[in-house]
Write a protein that holds these residues in place. Structure first.
Motif, mmCIF file in Angstrom:
data_model
loop_
_atom_site.group_PDB
_atom_site.id
_atom_site.type_symbol
_atom_site.label_atom_id
_atom_site.label_comp_id
_atom_site.label_asym_id
_atom_site.label_seq_id
_atom_site.Cartn_x
_atom_site.Cartn_y
_atom_site.Cartn_z
ATOM 1 N N PHE A 152 -7.353 24.863 22.985
ATOM 2 C CA PHE A 152 -8.302 23.750 23.075
ATOM 3 C C PHE A 152 -8.160 22.773 21.916
ATOM 4 N N THR A 153 -7.872 23.301 20.739
ATOM 5 C CA THR A 153 -7.863 22.408 19.571
ATOM 6 C C THR A 153 -6.743 21.379 19.674
ATOM 7 N N LEU A 154 -5.630 21.740 20.314
ATOM 8 C CA LEU A 154 -4.537 20.772 20.448
ATOM 9 C C LEU A 154 -4.916 19.626 21.375
ATOM 10 N N VAL A 155 -5.793 19.900 22.344
ATOM 11 C CA VAL A 155 -6.248 18.827 23.232
ATOM 12 C C VAL A 155 -7.190 17.894 22.468
ATOM 13 N N VAL A 156 -7.959 18.471 21.546
ATOM 14 C CA VAL A 156 -8.885 17.671 20.736
ATOM 15 C C VAL A 156 -8.108 16.815 19.730
ATOM 16 N N ASP A 194 0.026 19.114 31.660
ATOM 17 C CA ASP A 194 0.146 17.647 31.720
ATOM 18 C C ASP A 194 -0.784 16.987 30.703
ATOM 19 N N VAL A 195 -2.015 17.524 30.591
ATOM 20 C CA VAL A 195 -2.962 16.977 29.611
ATOM 21 C C VAL A 195 -2.409 17.158 28.200
ATOM 22 N N LEU A 196 -1.865 18.351 27.925
ATOM 23 C CA LEU A 196 -1.276 18.603 26.603
ATOM 24 C C LEU A 196 -0.124 17.634 26.338
ATOM 25 N N GLN A 197 0.722 17.452 27.361
ATOM 26 C CA GLN A 197 1.905 16.602 27.202
ATOM 27 C C GLN A 197 1.513 15.157 26.935
ATOM 28 N N GLU A 211 3.538 10.024 10.212
ATOM 29 C CA GLU A 211 2.872 9.730 11.491
ATOM 30 C C GLU A 211 3.542 10.464 12.640
ATOM 31 N N GLY A 212 4.627 11.167 12.368
ATOM 32 C CA GLY A 212 5.443 11.764 13.427
ATOM 33 C C GLY A 212 4.703 12.848 14.202
ATOM 34 N N ASN A 213 4.650 12.685 15.514
ATOM 35 C CA ASN A 213 4.107 13.718 16.405
ATOM 36 C C ASN A 213 5.056 13.842 17.589
ATOM 37 N N ALA A 214 6.213 14.456 17.327
ATOM 38 C CA ALA A 214 7.299 14.484 18.320
ATOM 39 C C ALA A 214 7.360 15.810 19.074
ATOM 40 N N GLY A 215 6.262 16.579 19.026
ATOM 41 C CA GLY A 215 6.249 17.875 19.713
ATOM 42 C C GLY A 215 6.309 17.718 21.227
ATOM 43 N N GLN A 216 6.877 18.702 21.864
ATOM 44 C CA GLN A 216 7.030 18.712 23.324
ATOM 45 C C GLN A 216 6.313 19.927 23.909
ATOM 46 N N VAL A 217 5.854 19.805 25.148
ATOM 47 C CA VAL A 217 5.389 20.981 25.879
ATOM 48 C C VAL A 217 6.619 21.653 26.478
ATOM 49 N N LEU A 218 6.774 22.947 26.204
ATOM 50 C CA LEU A 218 7.980 23.671 26.612
ATOM 51 C C LEU A 218 7.658 24.473 27.874
ATOM 52 N N ARG A 219 8.118 23.986 29.016
ATOM 53 C CA ARG A 219 7.748 24.608 30.295
ATOM 54 C C ARG A 219 8.797 25.556 30.837
ATOM 55 N N ASP A 220 9.945 25.651 30.167
ATOM 56 C CA ASP A 220 11.016 26.457 30.760
ATOM 57 C C ASP A 220 11.365 27.685 29.918
ATOM 58 N N ALA A 221 10.392 28.162 29.133
ATOM 59 C CA ALA A 221 10.660 29.359 28.336
ATOM 60 C C ALA A 221 10.834 30.563 29.250
ATOM 61 N N GLY A 222 11.706 31.460 28.872
ATOM 62 C CA GLY A 222 11.900 32.674 29.653
ATOM 63 C C GLY A 222 13.341 33.129 29.586
ATOM 64 N N HIS A 223 13.591 34.293 30.142
ATOM 65 C CA HIS A 223 14.954 34.847 30.070
ATOM 66 C C HIS A 223 15.599 34.867 31.445
#
Ligand SMILES: [Zn+2]
Length: 533
Positions: A66-70, A128-131, A521-533
């Motif tokens: 939740f905090t990342l959405v805030v 999507d909201v996080l992204q 000011e950099g906020n270049a983080g990505q949502v990683l949707r393809d994690a796994g083996h």
């Protein structure tokens, strides 16, 4: 022509190999070259001589859902070199919900300013909201069992019939296919506490079939520790899921040999084919919600009914007599080793021990905590405490196990804006620094190169991030540059929101988020949707 060259540093590639003097070149968000690059063309060259150049730190276990959405800037994490977080732990995720009007009350940091702003129902919608939020860190997210359980059964006091479990499995599958990096349980928490292995194995199978991780906060890490760990190992054995045993250190009330026995159980399971690894919090204080001290019968029907029940003196006596509370240090009445971490109505008591709080309020500390839950009302499940339930001996024994990652178990926060007054753990603003300073430099539990592996390539491999966690050409350019001689956490119980010192530069996807010791000011983080083996 490179974008950036970090020159003359001591490069730790994250594999556990010793550091080597080299230059690291970045181009288009990736590591482009590592070697002697003095003659190479670069748009920017940063001299990092005398500093360690490591992969960005990967925090395998956080509650920043939740905090990342805030506030996605994740200041408390970026300032200590974290570039990737894995959220959705201990059974708590922000999705899936029954309807988009629901508040995911199980997620930490609930609702702070978010209620009006953002809506989602499915896991993919949440991502999507996080992204769409500027992120200081990359984020992979597990789907939590308690959240799924609640989406199907609400706050009913029952573990679920076969058709309920089938519905839960469909939700887990939909979430995994919608980008969740794995599945988690929190078997000491409401409502996850009601599930038995036959409820969990089918859900773990959904993760196993997709090569995704199963992470579990096991049922009990004190008197019945062996049963709790055995349950986790059985779920992995029967489902075929890759298992991560979260914050493995045993708790106050466990027998002295419990940590050693637990590691032996893990090793035996691994020898016989279970893919299992562990992680540990680098501190002898734990942190969790106060409300989780209540037994499950007291939680039926949701927060409002729970608090109404606590007004009844006979209910209070039953709560106090609970033979297996989540924290035996509470049952033992060691109130001076239990500190209030987070509260709204009772914010004035944050940082005080429950011994002090009981005295100030003129009541038994156990009654004080129940009074305060009632006073917090809607926010009751946001009230947090920290207890000195671990020991350094156990923490260090776990750390010496080569499969042990080091994690924060905290939430990404910022000391300003909507999150200014929030706190999730004592060490939230300094866990990685404390690990490198206290356990590695001062107590020499691990050599530096191996310590770096525990917070980079090891957690990246566990969650299945193929192009992060190592410094190699082709990997995403997540890089943390720090001074191993000076890195130091600065938080204390009285002043917990202090950034550490010793972090020089941090790059996320090739963009500076820290430069010369200061946040950019950099906020270049990505949502990683393809994690796994
Ligand atoms: Zn947990």
């Amino acid at each position: 022509m490179f974008d950036i060259v970090l020159s003359n540093g001591t490069v730790y590639d994250g594999s556990g190999a010793d550091g080597l003097r080299a230059d690291v070149a970045v181009k288009d968000g990736r590591i482009a070259a590592i070697g002697l690059l003095a003659d190479a063309q670069a748009a920017e060259r940063v001299d990092v001589s005398g500093l360690a150049v490591a992969p960005g730190f990967v925090d395998l276990h956080t509650h920043s859902d939740f905090t990342l959405v805030v506030n996605g800037a994740a200041e408390s994490q970026v300032h200590q070199g974290v570039t990737t977080e894995v959220i959705g732990q201990c059974g708590f995720s922000c999705a899936p919900l029954r309807s988009s009007g629901d508040l995911p009350v199980l997620a930490s940091g609930y609702g702070i300013g978010v209620r009006e702003r953002r809506r989602w129902r499915t896991f993919a919608e949440y991502l999507d909201v996080l992204q769409s939020t500027p992120l200081g860190v990359n984020v992979a997210a597990l789907v939590g069992h308690s959240t799924v359980h609640q989406a199907v059964l609400g706050d009913a006091l029952k573990p679920g019939d076969p058709e309920d479990v089938a519905q839960m499995k469909r939700l887990v599958e939909e979430s995994l296919d919608g980008g969740a990096a794995g599945f988690s349980t929190g078997l000491e928490y409401w409502p996850g506490i009601m599930a038995a292995p036959e409820h969990l194995v089918p859900l773990c199978e959904a993760a196993a079939q997709r090569g995704k991780l199963y992470a579990t906060h096991v049922r009990n890490r004190d008197r019945y520790y062996d049963l709790g760990f055995a349950e986790a190992l059985a779920a992995a054995r029967l489902s075929g899921a890759r298992l991560q045993i979260s914050h493995i250190q045993t708790k106050f009330g466990a027998p002295a040999h419990a940590m050693e026995h637990t590691l032996e159980m893990v090793h035996a399971a691994r020898r016989h084919g279970t893919d299992v690894a562990i992680d540990v919090i680098p501190h002898d204080w734990n942190n969790t919600t106060v409300i989780s001290i209540l037994p499950k019968w007291a939680r039926e029907g949701g927060t409002e009914q729970t608090l109404a029940r606590l007004r009844d003196p006979s209910v209070r006596e039953r709560v106090k007599a609970n033979p297996a509370p989540m924290l035996l240090i509470v049952a033992a009445g060691q109130w001076d080793r239990i500190v209030l971490l987070n509260a709204s109505v009772n914010a004035a008591f944050v940082g005080a021990s429950f011994a002090e709080i009981g005295k100030a309020r003129g009541v038994d500390p156990y009654d004080a905590l129940m009074d305060m839950l009632i006073e917090e009302g809607d926010a009751a499940s946001r009230m947090l405490w920290a207890t000195q339930s671990f020991t350094d001996a156990d923490v260090e024994m776990a750390m010496r196990d080569s499969s042990c990652a080091v994690i924060s178990d905290t939430a990404a926060l910022a000391p300003y804006g909507d999150l200014a007054d929030e706190l999730f753990s004592l060490s939230g603003y300094g866990w990685a620094a404390r690990f490198l300073q206290y356990y590695v430099r001062d107590r020499k539990v691990l050599p530096l190169a191996e310590a770096i592996r525990r917070i980079t390539s090891l957690p990246a491999e566990r969650i299945g991030l193929r192009d992060r966690g190592s410094l190699r050409p082709g990997q995403c350019a997540d890089v943390t540059v720090f001074d191993p001689a000076l890195i130091e956490s600065r938080f204390s119980a009285k002043a917990p929101r202090a950034y550490p010192t010793g972090i020089a530069h941090v790059l996320v996807n090739g963009v500076f988020s820290m430069r010369d010791g200061a946040r950019t000011e950099g906020n270049a983080g990505q949502v990683l949707r393809d994690a796994g083996h």
